[in-house]
Design a protein around this motif. Sequence first.
Motif, mmCIF file in Angstrom:
data_model
loop_
_atom_site.group_PDB
_atom_site.id
_atom_site.type_symbol
_atom_site.label_atom_id
_atom_site.label_comp_id
_atom_site.label_asym_id
_atom_site.label_seq_id
_atom_site.Cartn_x
_atom_site.Cartn_y
_atom_site.Cartn_z
ATOM 1 N N ASP A 1 0.861 -1.290 0.026
ATOM 2 C CA ASP A 1 0.027 0.005 -0.026
ATOM 3 C C ASP A 1 0.772 1.300 0.165
ATOM 4 O OD1 ASP A 1 -1.496 2.105 0.480
ATOM 5 O OD2 ASP A 1 -2.553 1.156 2.036
ATOM 6 N N PRO A 2 0.917 2.140 -1.031
ATOM 7 C CA PRO A 2 1.488 3.243 -1.109
ATOM 8 C C PRO A 2 1.369 4.128 -0.345
ATOM 9 C CG PRO A 2 0.291 3.317 -2.947
ATOM 10 C CD PRO A 2 0.089 1.951 -2.336
ATOM 11 N N GLU A 3 0.209 4.066 0.309
ATOM 12 C CA GLU A 3 0.039 5.362 1.421
ATOM 13 C C GLU A 3 0.534 4.927 2.758
ATOM 14 O OE1 GLU A 3 -4.017 6.654 1.359
ATOM 15 O OE2 GLU A 3 -4.304 6.610 -0.688
ATOM 16 N N GLY A 4 0.977 3.681 2.771
ATOM 17 C CA GLY A 4 1.372 3.136 4.293
ATOM 18 C C GLY A 4 3.011 3.169 4.246
ATOM 19 N N CYS A 5 3.498 2.847 3.144
ATOM 20 C CA CYS A 5 4.882 2.543 2.765
ATOM 21 C C CYS A 5 5.687 3.862 3.034
ATOM 22 C CB CYS A 5 5.146 2.247 1.515
ATOM 23 S SG CYS A 5 7.033 1.916 0.985
ATOM 24 N N ILE A 6 6.868 3.770 3.988
ATOM 25 C CA ILE A 6 7.525 4.847 4.448
ATOM 26 C C ILE A 6 9.032 4.817 3.781
ATOM 27 C CG2 ILE A 6 6.272 5.329 6.667
ATOM 28 C CD1 ILE A 6 8.554 3.471 8.171
ATOM 29 N N ASP A 7 9.030 4.027 2.719
ATOM 30 C CA ASP A 7 10.180 4.081 2.150
ATOM 31 C C ASP A 7 11.692 3.527 2.694
ATOM 32 O OD1 ASP A 7 8.512 5.078 0.081
ATOM 33 O OD2 ASP A 7 9.192 7.177 0.525
ATOM 34 N N CYS A 8 11.337 2.787 3.914
ATOM 35 C CA CYS A 8 12.359 2.294 4.529
ATOM 36 C C CYS A 8 13.363 1.242 4.150
ATOM 37 C CB CYS A 8 12.134 1.907 5.879
ATOM 38 S SG CYS A 8 11.155 0.266 5.940
ATOM 39 N N SER A 9 12.867 0.391 3.192
ATOM 40 C CA SER A 9 13.599 -0.539 2.330
ATOM 41 C C SER A 9 13.945 -1.687 3.041
ATOM 42 C CB SER A 9 14.580 -0.161 1.687
ATOM 43 O OG SER A 9 15.871 0.130 2.554
ATOM 44 N N VAL A 10 13.265 -2.218 4.114
ATOM 45 C CA VAL A 10 13.768 -3.057 4.954
ATOM 46 C C VAL A 10 13.139 -4.392 4.340
ATOM 47 C CG1 VAL A 10 14.329 -2.079 7.177
ATOM 48 C CG2 VAL A 10 11.974 -3.075 6.714
ATOM 49 N N CYS A 11 12.214 -4.287 3.718
ATOM 50 C CA CYS A 11 11.555 -5.432 3.095
ATOM 51 C C CYS A 11 12.214 -6.105 1.916
ATOM 52 C CB CYS A 11 9.804 -5.234 2.675
ATOM 53 S SG CYS A 11 10.042 -3.590 1.393
ATOM 54 N N VAL A 12 13.050 -4.988 1.094
ATOM 55 C CA VAL A 12 13.521 -5.414 -0.226
ATOM 56 C C VAL A 12 14.489 -6.599 -0.158
ATOM 57 C CG1 VAL A 12 15.103 -4.579 -1.991
ATOM 58 C CG2 VAL A 12 13.396 -3.272 -0.948
ATOM 59 N N PRO A 13 15.464 -6.668 0.884
ATOM 60 C CA PRO A 13 16.451 -7.982 0.991
ATOM 61 C C PRO A 13 15.746 -9.201 1.313
ATOM 62 C CG PRO A 13 16.771 -6.310 2.743
ATOM 63 C CD PRO A 13 16.033 -5.900 1.945
ATOM 64 N N GLN A 14 14.685 -8.984 1.944
ATOM 65 C CA GLN A 14 13.983 -10.311 2.296
ATOM 66 C C GLN A 14 13.201 -11.041 1.289
ATOM 67 O OE1 GLN A 14 14.275 -11.037 5.575
ATOM 68 N NE2 GLN A 14 15.586 -9.284 5.687
ATOM 69 N N CYS A 15 13.124 -10.255 0.355
ATOM 70 C CA CYS A 15 12.322 -11.232 -0.979
ATOM 71 C C CYS A 15 13.283 -12.134 -1.518
ATOM 72 C CB CYS A 15 11.754 -10.177 -2.053
ATOM 73 S SG CYS A 15 10.752 -10.808 -3.121
ATOM 74 N N PRO A 16 13.031 -13.157 -1.891
ATOM 75 C CA PRO A 16 13.900 -14.260 -2.492
ATOM 76 C C PRO A 16 13.954 -14.252 -4.043
ATOM 77 C CG PRO A 16 12.099 -15.386 -1.280
ATOM 78 C CD PRO A 16 12.073 -13.871 -0.886
ATOM 79 N N VAL A 17 12.790 -13.641 -4.299
ATOM 80 C CA VAL A 17 12.869 -13.485 -5.946
ATOM 81 C C VAL A 17 12.781 -12.166 -6.450
ATOM 82 C CG1 VAL A 17 11.647 -15.439 -6.190
ATOM 83 C CG2 VAL A 17 10.365 -13.530 -5.876
ATOM 84 N N ASP A 18 13.632 -11.150 -5.481
ATOM 85 C CA ASP A 18 13.806 -9.812 -5.835
ATOM 86 C C ASP A 18 12.540 -8.904 -6.552
ATOM 87 O OD1 ASP A 18 16.300 -9.948 -5.065
ATOM 88 O OD2 ASP A 18 16.875 -10.746 -6.802
ATOM 89 N N ALA A 19 11.394 -9.245 -5.990
ATOM 90 C CA ALA A 19 9.928 -8.590 -6.525
ATOM 91 C C ALA A 19 9.649 -7.221 -6.020
ATOM 92 C CB ALA A 19 8.789 -9.652 -6.162
ATOM 93 N N ILE A 20 10.577 -6.813 -4.960
ATOM 94 C CA ILE A 20 10.368 -5.467 -4.636
ATOM 95 C C ILE A 20 11.186 -4.264 -4.835
ATOM 96 C CG2 ILE A 20 9.835 -4.311 -2.129
ATOM 97 C CD1 ILE A 20 9.241 -6.894 -0.872
ATOM 98 N N VAL A 21 10.881 -3.403 -5.310
ATOM 99 C CA VAL A 21 11.539 -2.382 -5.926
ATOM 100 C C VAL A 21 10.996 -0.900 -5.495
ATOM 101 C CG1 VAL A 21 12.310 -3.597 -7.877
ATOM 102 C CG2 VAL A 21 10.486 -2.107 -8.225
ATOM 103 N N ASN A 22 11.993 -0.048 -5.759
ATOM 104 C CA ASN A 22 11.335 1.427 -5.351
ATOM 105 C C ASN A 22 10.578 1.903 -6.617
ATOM 106 O OD1 ASN A 22 11.533 4.438 -5.449
ATOM 107 N ND2 ASN A 22 12.490 4.180 -3.508
ATOM 108 N N ALA A 23 9.533 2.484 -6.452
ATOM 109 C CA ALA A 23 8.844 2.876 -7.372
ATOM 110 C C ALA A 23 9.412 3.829 -8.494
ATOM 111 C CB ALA A 23 7.423 3.456 -7.010
ATOM 112 N N ALA A 24 10.253 4.526 -7.722
ATOM 113 C CA ALA A 24 11.045 5.443 -8.615
ATOM 114 C C ALA A 24 12.123 4.962 -9.737
ATOM 115 C CB ALA A 24 12.020 6.490 -8.010
ATOM 116 N N GLU A 25 12.409 3.746 -9.267
ATOM 117 C CA GLU A 25 13.451 2.831 -10.074
ATOM 118 C C GLU A 25 13.075 1.668 -10.756
ATOM 119 O OE1 GLU A 25 16.145 1.970 -7.102
ATOM 120 O OE2 GLU A 25 16.661 4.009 -6.493
ATOM 121 N N VAL A 26 11.704 1.579 -10.888
ATOM 122 C CA VAL A 26 11.023 0.340 -11.713
ATOM 123 C C VAL A 26 11.381 0.547 -13.358
ATOM 124 C CG1 VAL A 26 8.750 1.763 -12.223
ATOM 125 C CG2 VAL A 26 8.691 -0.838 -11.749
ATOM 126 N N SER A 27 11.532 -0.722 -13.679
ATOM 127 C CA SER A 27 11.969 -0.745 -15.083
ATOM 128 C C SER A 27 10.598 -0.471 -16.004
ATOM 129 C CB SER A 27 12.405 -2.190 -15.578
ATOM 130 O OG SER A 27 11.450 -3.083 -15.240
#
Length: 111
Positions: free
Chosen positions: A36-62
């Motif tokens: 939920d983008p309204e709740g996300c505080i851009d902390c990025s702690v979730c990113v390394p937890q994803c084993p398939v690299d599915a989480i990215v910063n919206a500003a850096e999406v391909s």
Amino acid sequence: MPFIVTDACIQCKYTDCVSVCPMDCFVEGPNFVVIDPEGCIDCSVCVPQCPVDAIVNAAEVSPQQAEFVELNARLARAPGWRPLTQAKAPMDGHEQWAGVAGKRAHLRLTW
């Protein structure tokens, strides 16, 4: 910019990311998890937890994954999609889907 979940999560639904989110901003659908983008505080702690690299910063999406910015926002509020605040087992068959690219056509919007 908030973080988003891309199509690498479809048919897998690994939720290691959920257990570290300080804002409980993950929302679960039938075969996909969004942020939920309204709740996300851009902390990025979730990113390394994803084993398939599915989480990215919206500003850096391909460009290929750009539609997932809007999809995360829309599905986070979709009827039937529910907040997910604790990790759970991935979907049955996740091993076969983990390395598959271009899974957008497999996204289910309703349970």
